[in-house]
Scaffold this active site. Sequence first.
Site, mmCIF file in Angstrom:
data_model
loop_
_atom_site.group_PDB
_atom_site.id
_atom_site.type_symbol
_atom_site.label_atom_id
_atom_site.label_comp_id
_atom_site.label_asym_id
_atom_site.label_seq_id
_atom_site.Cartn_x
_atom_site.Cartn_y
_atom_site.Cartn_z
ATOM 1 N N HIS A 15 -8.518 -4.435 -0.845
ATOM 2 C CA HIS A 15 -7.255 -3.874 -0.355
ATOM 3 C C HIS A 15 -6.800 -4.532 0.943
ATOM 4 O O HIS A 15 -5.608 -4.815 1.110
ATOM 5 C CB HIS A 15 -7.416 -2.370 -0.134
ATOM 6 C CG HIS A 15 -6.115 -1.655 0.095
ATOM 7 N ND1 HIS A 15 -5.188 -1.458 -0.918
ATOM 8 C CD2 HIS A 15 -5.574 -1.102 1.220
ATOM 9 C CE1 HIS A 15 -4.147 -0.813 -0.437
ATOM 10 N NE2 HIS A 15 -4.351 -0.593 0.861
ATOM 11 N N ASP A 35 -10.095 -3.957 -5.513
ATOM 12 C CA ASP A 35 -9.575 -3.014 -4.521
ATOM 13 C C ASP A 35 -10.282 -1.665 -4.678
ATOM 14 O O ASP A 35 -10.139 -0.999 -5.701
ATOM 15 C CB ASP A 35 -8.062 -2.852 -4.711
ATOM 16 C CG ASP A 35 -7.380 -2.155 -3.542
ATOM 17 O OD1 ASP A 35 -8.021 -1.310 -2.909
ATOM 18 O OD2 ASP A 35 -6.204 -2.465 -3.288
ATOM 19 N N SER A 46 0.838 -1.197 0.000
ATOM 20 C CA SER A 46 0.000 0.000 0.000
ATOM 21 C C SER A 46 0.875 1.249 0.000
ATOM 22 O O SER A 46 1.722 1.427 -0.861
ATOM 23 C CB SER A 46 -0.949 -0.036 1.201
ATOM 24 O OG SER A 46 -1.899 1.002 1.132
#
Length: 416
Positions: free
Chosen positions: A374, A345, A276
């Site tokens: 995610h 996501d 991320s």
Amino acid sequence: KGFSMFQQLNGDYELAMDYYDDESPPSPRVKSRAKFFGGFGAQGLRGDASEFWCAARPPVWRHKPWGVTGTFWAEIRLATQGKPRWVLITSTDERFESLNINDGVSPIGLWESGITCEAVPISMPVVSMLAFPVPQLDYAFYADEYHGLFARSSADRVTLGGNGGSGGGEGLVFLETAIGERIPAVYIKTPKAKLTIIYSHGNGEDVGLLLNEMDELARSTNTNVLIYDYVGYSLSRLEGAIPTEAGCYRSIDAAWRFLTVDMNVPVQTIILYGRSIGSGPTCDLASKPEAADLAGVALQSPIASGARVVFGDLGVAARPLDIFTNYSKIGRVTRPVAIMHGTNDQVVPLGNGEALYNSLQSAHEPLWLRGYGHNNMPLPQCNTYVAKFVEKLTEELEARKDLPQDAAEKEGCSVM
């Protein structure tokens, strides 16, 4: 003396301390501000000052700037002898002592002669609040002797990244950034591991929350793993530091120095792994000349940039305010890059991972996980993907002729 305000450097709170020359405070109070910075310890109170902070240096709160001739300075630190307490010493030979140690992390509380020390909130910059939803955990969480960060500590394994260290460096270590900030990290060693991963976590996580996952990553990939925290996360947050993009870059640089300088780990055996927002510091370091010869890069649910996560391709219009512009750096990475991303996501859309993949010089087969988002990426599948990437990089490493034999043997590599 009137009213002195001690503000922690880059802090989200101020330390306010009242002390006066006489019994009656002046009226009106006159505030003077001086910046301080502090440290954190790695053990809770054990009843004697000599046993404090057995895995880190004692915290010190200093006047900033420090050591400038003719400038008033003050320093707050733990007493090294006698009863556990905080001590304030100034350049004018004044000395004040706290009544007790309290939590041992900050000098907030009651002091002698009617002195009080208290926290005063300071608002965090808007950009930091939006980009870094830092876990709001208390000191007790990290100090838990069975499951917390300090359970990984050892008194003979104190290491400050880039400044030399003692012991083998395994377990909980404290790294120092280029401007003196201290951050915790955990170094997990795996027997006969040939490669070492530097793991950069996501923005809603910290080292203390990911210990079990890192153990599993090290086991399933047969690698050593160094997971570090960003400035403003976990123990650094409890010091008062605020997370920033620049702070993340300083943090991964400290982790890099720890491995390559303090631990003497060959650059060719290091994999950078970012999840991320952790793809930001990962791509930044991977694109630098000093990391040009690293083993490879792994990215999980990476961002193309902060603005492109929010606005998609229109994010280019926000470039002056953009952060973690990975799309402008990833093309400079010449080593293999492996990207995994969930097709569903909603936080960091798949287009971010695809855009980075299309810019790679040396692309490993990507892993687009259908139906995953995610925060529910399947750990076993991700670790298996990384393990196969590690196998490929290991084969390449063993075929190389330019890795010094002594360095390779130290890290467990077999160089043909």
